[in-house]
Design a protein around this motif. Structure first.
Motif, PDB file in Angstrom:
ATOM      1  N   GLY A 500      34.176  53.388  26.035  1.00  0.00           N
ATOM      2  CA  GLY A 500      33.166  54.379  25.683  1.00  0.00           C
ATOM      3  C   GLY A 500      32.453  53.982  24.412  1.00  0.00           C
ATOM      4  O   GLY A 500      32.984  53.214  23.600  1.00  0.00           O
ATOM      5  N   LYS A 501      31.233  54.466  24.243  1.00  0.00           N
ATOM      6  CA  LYS A 501      30.509  54.247  23.003  1.00  0.00           C
ATOM      7  C   LYS A 501      29.712  55.495  22.678  1.00  0.00           C
ATOM      8  O   LYS A 501      29.273  56.209  23.569  1.00  0.00           O
ATOM      9  CB  LYS A 501      29.592  53.030  23.087  1.00  0.00           C
ATOM     10  CG  LYS A 501      28.611  53.101  24.220  1.00  0.00           C
ATOM     11  CD  LYS A 501      28.821  51.980  25.191  1.00  0.00           C
ATOM     12  CE  LYS A 501      28.498  52.353  26.593  1.00  0.00           C
ATOM     13  NZ  LYS A 501      29.526  53.169  27.247  1.00  0.00           N
ATOM     14  N   TYR A 502      29.532  55.739  21.385  1.00  0.00           N
ATOM     15  CA  TYR A 502      29.062  57.035  20.931  1.00  0.00           C
ATOM     16  C   TYR A 502      28.065  56.832  19.802  1.00  0.00           C
ATOM     17  O   TYR A 502      28.390  56.222  18.774  1.00  0.00           O
ATOM     18  CB  TYR A 502      30.260  57.887  20.481  1.00  0.00           C
ATOM     19  CG  TYR A 502      31.345  57.925  21.534  1.00  0.00           C
ATOM     20  CD1 TYR A 502      31.342  58.888  22.534  1.00  0.00           C
ATOM     21  CD2 TYR A 502      32.342  56.944  21.560  1.00  0.00           C
ATOM     22  CE1 TYR A 502      32.317  58.901  23.520  1.00  0.00           C
ATOM     23  CE2 TYR A 502      33.321  56.946  22.549  1.00  0.00           C
ATOM     24  CZ  TYR A 502      33.300  57.921  23.517  1.00  0.00           C
ATOM     25  OH  TYR A 502      34.258  57.926  24.506  1.00  0.00           O
ATOM     26  N   ASN A 503      26.841  57.336  19.989  1.00  0.00           N
ATOM     27  CA  ASN A 503      25.785  57.196  19.002  1.00  0.00           C
ATOM     28  C   ASN A 503      25.878  58.328  17.990  1.00  0.00           C
ATOM     29  O   ASN A 503      25.929  59.509  18.359  1.00  0.00           O
ATOM     30  CB  ASN A 503      24.424  57.208  19.706  1.00  0.00           C
ATOM     31  CG  ASN A 503      23.273  57.065  18.742  1.00  0.00           C
ATOM     32  OD1 ASN A 503      22.749  58.046  18.245  1.00  0.00           O
ATOM     33  ND2 ASN A 503      22.887  55.822  18.475  1.00  0.00           N
ATOM     34  N   VAL A 504      25.876  57.980  16.705  1.00  0.00           N
ATOM     35  CA  VAL A 504      26.094  58.968  15.657  1.00  0.00           C
ATOM     36  C   VAL A 504      25.046  60.078  15.723  1.00  0.00           C
ATOM     37  O   VAL A 504      25.368  61.272  15.746  1.00  0.00           O
ATOM     38  CB  VAL A 504      26.089  58.298  14.273  1.00  0.00           C
ATOM     39  CG1 VAL A 504      26.184  59.362  13.171  1.00  0.00           C
ATOM     40  CG2 VAL A 504      27.234  57.299  14.152  1.00  0.00           C
ATOM     41  N   GLY A 505      23.754  59.701  15.746  1.00  0.00           N
ATOM     42  CA  GLY A 505      22.701  60.712  15.742  1.00  0.00           C
ATOM     43  C   GLY A 505      22.752  61.638  16.936  1.00  0.00           C
ATOM     44  O   GLY A 505      22.630  62.865  16.798  1.00  0.00           O
ATOM     45  N   ASN A 506      22.925  61.077  18.126  1.00  0.00           N
ATOM     46  CA  ASN A 506      22.993  61.912  19.329  1.00  0.00           C
ATOM     47  C   ASN A 506      24.153  62.890  19.267  1.00  0.00           C
ATOM     48  O   ASN A 506      24.041  64.042  19.724  1.00  0.00           O
ATOM     49  CB  ASN A 506      23.117  61.035  20.569  1.00  0.00           C
ATOM     50  CG  ASN A 506      21.835  60.315  20.920  1.00  0.00           C
ATOM     51  OD1 ASN A 506      20.754  60.716  20.498  1.00  0.00           O
ATOM     52  ND2 ASN A 506      21.939  59.248  21.692  1.00  0.00           N
ATOM     53  N   LYS A 507      25.275  62.440  18.725  1.00  0.00           N
ATOM     54  CA  LYS A 507      26.464  63.290  18.709  1.00  0.00           C
ATOM     55  C   LYS A 507      26.352  64.410  17.673  1.00  0.00           C
ATOM     56  O   LYS A 507      26.706  65.557  17.961  1.00  0.00           O
ATOM     57  CB  LYS A 507      27.710  62.444  18.447  1.00  0.00           C
ATOM     58  CG  LYS A 507      28.112  61.576  19.633  1.00  0.00           C
ATOM     59  CD  LYS A 507      28.393  62.419  20.866  1.00  0.00           C
ATOM     60  CE  LYS A 507      28.823  61.580  22.046  1.00  0.00           C
ATOM     61  NZ  LYS A 507      29.030  62.405  23.267  1.00  0.00           N
ATOM     62  N   ILE A 508      25.871  64.096  16.484  1.00  0.00           N
ATOM     63  CA  ILE A 508      25.836  65.158  15.471  1.00  0.00           C
ATOM     64  C   ILE A 508      24.693  66.133  15.720  1.00  0.00           C
ATOM     65  O   ILE A 508      24.732  67.275  15.250  1.00  0.00           O
ATOM     66  CB  ILE A 508      25.762  64.580  14.043  1.00  0.00           C
ATOM     67  CG1 ILE A 508      24.435  63.868  13.802  1.00  0.00           C
ATOM     68  CG2 ILE A 508      26.942  63.668  13.769  1.00  0.00           C
ATOM     69  CD1 ILE A 508      24.259  63.399  12.353  1.00  0.00           C
ATOM     70  N   GLU A 509      23.669  65.692  16.478  1.00  0.00           N
ATOM     71  CA  GLU A 509      22.561  66.581  16.823  1.00  0.00           C
ATOM     72  C   GLU A 509      22.768  67.272  18.169  1.00  0.00           C
ATOM     73  O   GLU A 509      21.925  68.062  18.599  1.00  0.00           O
ATOM     74  CB  GLU A 509      21.263  65.786  16.833  1.00  0.00           C
ATOM     75  CG  GLU A 509      20.875  65.252  15.448  1.00  0.00           C
ATOM     76  CD  GLU A 509      19.897  64.085  15.496  1.00  0.00           C
ATOM     77  OE1 GLU A 509      19.418  63.764  16.617  1.00  0.00           O
ATOM     78  OE2 GLU A 509      19.624  63.492  14.442  1.00  0.00           O
ATOM     79  N   PHE A 510      23.893  66.961  18.832  1.00  0.00           N
ATOM     80  CA  PHE A 510      24.194  67.518  20.161  1.00  0.00           C
ATOM     81  C   PHE A 510      22.971  67.373  21.069  1.00  0.00           C
ATOM     82  O   PHE A 510      22.477  68.331  21.670  1.00  0.00           O
ATOM     83  CB  PHE A 510      24.624  68.978  20.047  1.00  0.00           C
ATOM     84  CG  PHE A 510      25.863  69.155  19.212  1.00  0.00           C
ATOM     85  CD1 PHE A 510      27.126  69.017  19.764  1.00  0.00           C
ATOM     86  CD2 PHE A 510      25.772  69.423  17.853  1.00  0.00           C
ATOM     87  CE1 PHE A 510      28.261  69.150  18.990  1.00  0.00           C
ATOM     88  CE2 PHE A 510      26.905  69.553  17.067  1.00  0.00           C
ATOM     89  CZ  PHE A 510      28.156  69.425  17.635  1.00  0.00           C
ATOM     90  N   ALA A 511      22.489  66.132  21.157  1.00  0.00           N
ATOM     91  CA  ALA A 511      21.221  65.839  21.806  1.00  0.00           C
ATOM     92  C   ALA A 511      21.268  66.149  23.295  1.00  0.00           C
ATOM     93  O   ALA A 511      22.321  66.058  23.947  1.00  0.00           O
ATOM     94  CB  ALA A 511      20.857  64.374  21.599  1.00  0.00           C
ATOM     95  N   GLU A 512      20.106  66.494  23.830  1.00  0.00           N
ATOM     96  CA  GLU A 512      19.967  66.731  25.267  1.00  0.00           C
ATOM     97  C   GLU A 512      20.410  65.490  26.044  1.00  0.00           C
ATOM     98  O   GLU A 512      20.056  64.362  25.702  1.00  0.00           O
ATOM     99  CB  GLU A 512      18.501  67.041  25.585  1.00  0.00           C
ATOM    100  CG  GLU A 512      18.205  67.234  27.069  1.00  0.00           C
ATOM    101  CD  GLU A 512      16.729  67.445  27.338  1.00  0.00           C
ATOM    102  OE1 GLU A 512      16.253  67.047  28.423  1.00  0.00           O
ATOM    103  OE2 GLU A 512      16.038  68.023  26.465  1.00  0.00           O
ATOM    104  N   GLY A 513      21.180  65.716  27.077  1.00  0.00           N
ATOM    105  CA  GLY A 513      21.610  64.620  27.933  1.00  0.00           C
ATOM    106  C   GLY A 513      22.945  64.021  27.574  1.00  0.00           C
ATOM    107  O   GLY A 513      23.455  63.160  28.281  1.00  0.00           O
ATOM    108  N   THR A 514      23.541  64.478  26.459  1.00  0.00           N
ATOM    109  CA  THR A 514      24.878  64.012  26.109  1.00  0.00           C
ATOM    110  C   THR A 514      25.848  65.175  26.267  1.00  0.00           C
ATOM    111  O   THR A 514      25.480  66.265  26.687  1.00  0.00           O
ATOM    112  CB  THR A 514      24.914  63.427  24.687  1.00  0.00           C
ATOM    113  OG1 THR A 514      26.165  62.782  24.486  1.00  0.00           O
ATOM    114  CG2 THR A 514      24.715  64.503  23.627  1.00  0.00           C
ATOM    115  N   SER A 515      27.099  64.935  25.969  1.00  0.00           N
ATOM    116  CA  SER A 515      28.110  65.981  26.089  1.00  0.00           C
ATOM    117  C   SER A 515      28.956  65.980  24.837  1.00  0.00           C
ATOM    118  O   SER A 515      28.821  65.116  23.966  1.00  0.00           O
ATOM    119  CB  SER A 515      28.979  65.765  27.334  1.00  0.00           C
ATOM    120  OG  SER A 515      29.714  64.559  27.229  1.00  0.00           O
ATOM    121  N   HIS A 516      29.842  66.950  24.739  1.00  0.00           N
ATOM    122  CA  HIS A 516      30.718  67.025  23.574  1.00  0.00           C
ATOM    123  C   HIS A 516      31.695  65.863  23.566  1.00  0.00           C
ATOM    124  O   HIS A 516      32.339  65.605  22.559  1.00  0.00           O
ATOM    125  CB  HIS A 516      31.478  68.337  23.576  1.00  0.00           C
ATOM    126  CG  HIS A 516      30.688  69.474  23.009  1.00  0.00           C
ATOM    127  ND1 HIS A 516      29.632  70.049  23.675  1.00  0.00           N
ATOM    128  CD2 HIS A 516      30.779  70.123  21.825  1.00  0.00           C
ATOM    129  CE1 HIS A 516      29.126  71.031  22.933  1.00  0.00           C
ATOM    130  NE2 HIS A 516      29.792  71.088  21.807  1.00  0.00           N
TER     131      HIS A 516
END
Length: 516
Positions: A500-516
């Protein structure tokens, strides 16, 4: 079993064959020789076939703990069936070609036998395991590298238990370090993106400083851990455990222990913890319990250093819950529900389970995602037992469409700037395929096979959505970078099973299209 780190390392260093031989040679006190011999045979079978995934002492590893405390809701005949035939859509293999019925029965009986000393992990054990590894006050509070701190990727390499920190613009590694065994549940980030927190299956929680590229603290919060969440004010880390069944609240600054909450129903029935996530607009954690029909909401709004805030608000559920997703406004959660053959929707404001959703197979709702279609939200979920994607209208929770795929899937991802939702075919003979679903027409627009014959799964987008990273889950695998618009391959980085890989910005902004 009161566990000490030195003792764990000592036991792990003893060859399995030696420990089995000792078991076979010395009957337990008060046991007839025949019974002791049967026990030794079952122990030998466990060590030969099971300990690699479930731990030498049955406390869990990549697989769950196999003790009476964790098998309470599984009947012995079901356990024998799982040993014999495996478990669909999981890493549990079938052993019917290796074990006969008598061996399967003996092994199953052994799993339901209590440990000589019941396994425990107390507050004192947690505190004793705490390892401060750096003085944060002495470390710079700005990035000590030239990469965009909000466009870093944290890549988990399951093949050799390492983590790579990747620059999301140049796609070059900034650091690589060893992790604890079997990181699980996805790393979580502090709200400013400076720290990333990892939870391993064997209970270790680690805090890594992405500004200074170094580990700063560790603690063992349990013996078999499900996942963790970080409060949106950056103060708390909440860890959910299978064994012992509890919630452990840690100070997010240094992972010191603040509170332990037993996972028990209102009537005292003990439970494991299925999942814990943070709900930022609500200022709370939301927790699903695996063995009782309850959802907990624990508010951390207004918390202070002197008074950890967590008191569970109990919400009755219609069924046991395995995992869940929030609606975009965090007012409702959509939870996996086995008896409902699909899911159930729980309204967090009213505290009521409002509807069941009859979906076929085993939808993986925790990996489901939302996106805007014709200006309205839709929710889509993969299915771990059938080759289809279910698309739902979250206003009415009615089915919009089922999209056939080449096999059961596990992960979905998208981005507000992408026209596609990417989903894998994680299970079965076509697991080298990845489908691109047009988010407006709800049809498969393209199918990629990045490395034919090797499992392709788990997509994560760069913060701006211009690129995406896809994993090939193989020891000789790779992280493949695509241009999200042209779908052309940009770079291929060899890696050892990048799970798995996890983008910092997408995760802390709970961006559309991602999950917790």
């Amino acid at each position: 079993m009161r566990l000490n780190l030195a003792l764990i390392l000592l036991v792990a260093a003893v060859p399995v064959a030696t420990s089995v031989a000792l078991e076979q040679a010395v009957p337990h006190a008060g046991q007839p020789a025949a019974a002791a011999s049967a026990d030794a045979t079952a122990e030998a079978l466990y060590q030969q076939h099971c300990q690699r995934c479930h731990g030498q002492d049955r406390l869990g590893g990549a697989g769950p703990a196999l003790l009476p405390e964790s098998l309470a809701r599984i009947k012995p005949e079901e356990a024998r069936s799982v040993i014999r035939d495996g478990r669909p859509a999981s890493q549990m293999a079938a052993y019917k070609t290796l074990l006969d019925e008598a061996q399967i029965a003996a092994l199953s009986d052994y799993l339901y036998r209590p440990a000589a000393v019941p396994p425990t992990w107390s507050d004192a054990d947690i505190r004793a395991s705490h390892r401060p590894l750096a003085d944060l006050a002495s470390l710079p509070d700005t990035p000590q590298h030239d990469a965009d701190p909000l466009n870093l990727f944290v890549v988990v390499e399951a093949g050799d238990h390492h983590v790579t920190i990747l620059d999301g613009d140049r796609f070059e590694p900034l650091a690589r370090f060893a992790s604890h065994f079997a990181l699980h549940g996805g790393p979580k980030f502090s709200p400013d993106g400076r720290f990333v927190y990892f939870a391993s299956r064997d209970g270790w929680v680690s805090q890594y400083d992405l500004h200074n590229l170094r580990m700063v603290a560790e603690v063992r919060a349990g013996l078999n851990t499900r996942n963790l969440a970080v409060s949106n004010d950056g103060r708390w880390v909440l860890v959910g455990n299978y064994l012992p069944g509890n919630l452990v609240l840690l100070d997010a600054r240094d992972l010191s222990l603040r509170q332990v909450i037993p996972a028990q129903a209102a009537d005292g029935t003990p439970s494991r913890v299925s999942a814990v996530y943070t709900a930022p607009p609500r200022g709370s954690f939301v927790v699903a319990l695996k063995d009782v029909r309850e959802v907990w909401e624990l508010s951390y709004a207004g918390s202070s250093d002197d008074s950890p805030p967590l008191e569970p608000r109990r919400i009755a559920a219609r069924d046991f819950l395995d995992d869940f997703s929030f609606t975009p406004d965090y007012r409702q959660l959509l939870a996996t529900s086995r008896q409902a053959h699909g899911g159930q929707v729980i309204d967090l404001d009213s505290g009521e389970a409002i509807t069941d959703i009859p979906l076929p197979g085993m939808p993986h709702l925790g990996s489901g995602i939302y996106w805007k279609r014709n200006g309205e939200w839709v929710f889509a979920t993969p299915n771990v037992s059938q080759g289809l994607i279910s698309v739902l209208d979250p206003k009415t929770w009615t089915l919009i469409k089922e999209i056939p795929t080449e096999g059961p899937g596990f992960f979905m991802r998208s981005h507000a700037n992408s026209r596609y939702a990417w989903t894998d075919v994680f299970f079965g003979p076509n697991n080298d395929a990845v489908h691109l679903i047009d988010k407006q027409s709800l049809s498969i627009a393209k199918t990629l096979r990045p490395m034919p014959g090797k499992n392709a799964a788990h997509v994560e987008f760069s913060r701006d959505g211009k690129y995406l990273l896809l994993s090939v889950w193989d020891r000789d695998g790779a992280l493949i970078v695509y241009d999200s618009l042209t779908l052309e391959e940009v770079k291929r980085i060899p890696m050892n099973k990048p799970s798995g890989k996890y983008n910092v910005g997408n995760k802390i902004e709970f961006a559309e299209g991602t999950s917790h």
